[in-house]
Scaffold this active site. Sequence first.
Site, PDB file in Angstrom:
ATOM      1  N   ASP A 159      13.760  -5.856  -6.952  1.00 51.01           N
ATOM      2  CA  ASP A 159      12.323  -5.803  -7.194  1.00 51.01           C
ATOM      3  C   ASP A 159      11.706  -4.906  -6.131  1.00 51.01           C
ATOM      4  OD1 ASP A 159       9.765  -6.740  -8.348  1.00 51.01           O
ATOM      5  OD2 ASP A 159       9.510  -7.689  -6.397  1.00 51.01           O
ATOM      6  N   GLU A 243      13.737  -2.538 -12.165  1.00 50.50           N
ATOM      7  CA  GLU A 243      12.622  -2.585 -13.106  1.00 50.50           C
ATOM      8  C   GLU A 243      12.021  -1.200 -13.215  1.00 50.50           C
ATOM      9  OE1 GLU A 243       8.841  -5.528 -13.927  1.00 50.50           O
ATOM     10  OE2 GLU A 243       9.592  -5.296 -11.913  1.00 50.50           O
ATOM     11  N   CYS A 296       9.637 -18.477 -14.610  1.00 51.09           N
ATOM     12  CA  CYS A 296      10.428 -19.217 -13.628  1.00 51.09           C
ATOM     13  C   CYS A 296      11.900 -18.868 -13.849  1.00 51.09           C
ATOM     14  CB  CYS A 296      10.210 -20.713 -13.797  1.00 51.09           C
ATOM     15  SG  CYS A 296      11.383 -21.720 -12.864  1.00 51.09           S
ATOM     16  N   CYS A 299      14.041 -22.339 -14.890  1.00 48.62           N
ATOM     17  CA  CYS A 299      14.009 -23.008 -16.185  1.00 48.62           C
ATOM     18  C   CYS A 299      13.496 -22.112 -17.301  1.00 48.62           C
ATOM     19  CB  CYS A 299      13.144 -24.270 -16.109  1.00 48.62           C
ATOM     20  SG  CYS A 299      11.409 -23.918 -15.833  1.00 48.62           S
ATOM     21  N   CYS A 315       6.762 -23.928  -9.830  1.00 49.03           N
ATOM     22  CA  CYS A 315       6.851 -23.983 -11.291  1.00 49.03           C
ATOM     23  C   CYS A 315       6.297 -25.303 -11.799  1.00 49.03           C
ATOM     24  CB  CYS A 315       8.306 -23.820 -11.736  1.00 49.03           C
ATOM     25  SG  CYS A 315       8.522 -24.052 -13.512  1.00 49.03           S
ATOM     26  N   CYS A 318       9.470 -27.268 -13.838  1.00 50.48           N
ATOM     27  CA  CYS A 318      10.605 -27.891 -13.162  1.00 50.48           C
ATOM     28  C   CYS A 318      10.322 -28.215 -11.695  1.00 50.48           C
ATOM     29  CB  CYS A 318      11.854 -27.033 -13.292  1.00 50.48           C
ATOM     30  SG  CYS A 318      11.791 -25.520 -12.339  1.00 50.48           S
ATOM     31  N   ASP A 325       8.710 -12.447  -4.986  1.00 53.93           N
ATOM     32  CA  ASP A 325       9.567 -11.276  -5.170  1.00 53.93           C
ATOM     33  C   ASP A 325      11.019 -11.643  -5.474  1.00 53.93           C
ATOM     34  OD1 ASP A 325       7.357  -9.731  -4.701  1.00 53.93           O
ATOM     35  OD2 ASP A 325       7.755  -9.524  -2.552  1.00 53.93           O
TER      36      ASP A 325
HETATM   37 ZN   LIG Z   1      10.792 -23.822 -13.611  1.00 58.18          ZN
END
Ligand SMILES: [Zn+2]
Length: 377
Positions: A159, A243, A296, A299, A315, A318, A325
């Site tokens: 990233d 990216e 995330c 999950c 998150c 979860c 980053d």
């Molecule tokens: Zn999560």
Amino acid sequence: MTSAYCQEQYREGNKKPSSSELSKRLTELKKTEKKQWLTEVSSVPLQQSLRDLEQAYSNFFKSCKGQRKGKKVKPPKFKKRKSKQSAKFTDNGFKLYPDSSYIHLAKIGDIKVIWSRELPATPSSVTLIKDSADRYFVGFVVEFNPRQLPKNNNSVGIDLGITDFATLSNGEKVKSPQPLKKQLKRLRKLQRNLSRKQKGSKRREVARKKLAKLHTKISDIRNDFLHKFSTKIIRENQTIVLEDLNVSGMVKNRKLARAISDLGWRSFRAMLEAKSVMYGRDFRVIDRWTPTSQTCSCCGFRGGKKELNVREWICLNCGISHDRDVNAAINILVAGGHSETLNGRGEKVSLSVKKAHLGEASTRQNFSSCPLSLSKG
Ligand SMILES: [Zn+2]
């Protein structure tokens, strides 16, 4: 001269200049007293410059008609005598001596070079370059079969950012030297200094050279960092995922422009790409619309858009806490695993096809050697 003629042709609405017409004009110019110096230099780089000019116009016209992908190409501009200059010697314009520190260039003679590395094969052309700080380089175009590194099972997602140049999916963060930022004060001082000097004066030339030297120092520091870092990434990983950033779009934001140019994201990507081909690595680029910082990595829950100042988040699904980053870098790596890549010009290319195309053909590489400074590793 010939380039002025081309601009005339273009303004009058005519088509692209033909190479035979250009060549004819060059011969005529050589006969005039004013351009007599043209006979003192080898005809090989002169002919090459005509070919380059023709190519530049052809690219420009194709771009106008929409037959060329990528950014719009502007018409060729005149070269400045004091900026970077180069002369390309092809075919019989140069000669290499075996195991020698000399190369022969037509009408120039034998020149001594300091090799930065060994040539892997016989070059098809030699380019003599003088940069704006008056340093001389010779570059070679060499066709050779890439030497592959031993395969490994590591893969990495990268990233790119401003605070940290790169965050890797393994959590590692790498800072950029940002040489421009560090030298900005001195750069401005030298620029002011130059603008105060009278045009055409000796003092102005001294000031110009000082400024040019600082510019080359800045880009040398940046390139050195990018080369070392990209080589490290390539050595350690089999699969590299990056990216695709809309760099030209971002540079339009003037506040960010300097910082981004100073980082050299674009060169970094180009280096990774070239080195991947050279060493048999798998380089993938995921498209810029993948929501890498919204999802995330644990999950897969999409927590929505996050402002740039949100560096850490938890998150809602979860409950895991994320470094913005590192989470993005992991998502980039995961997204890279899903087969297809988008290349830089927005054209869909399936990875296997692209790789076969690059991998089987021998690679063209530019090798540079710097005769005035000591060779760099
Ligand atoms: Zn999560």
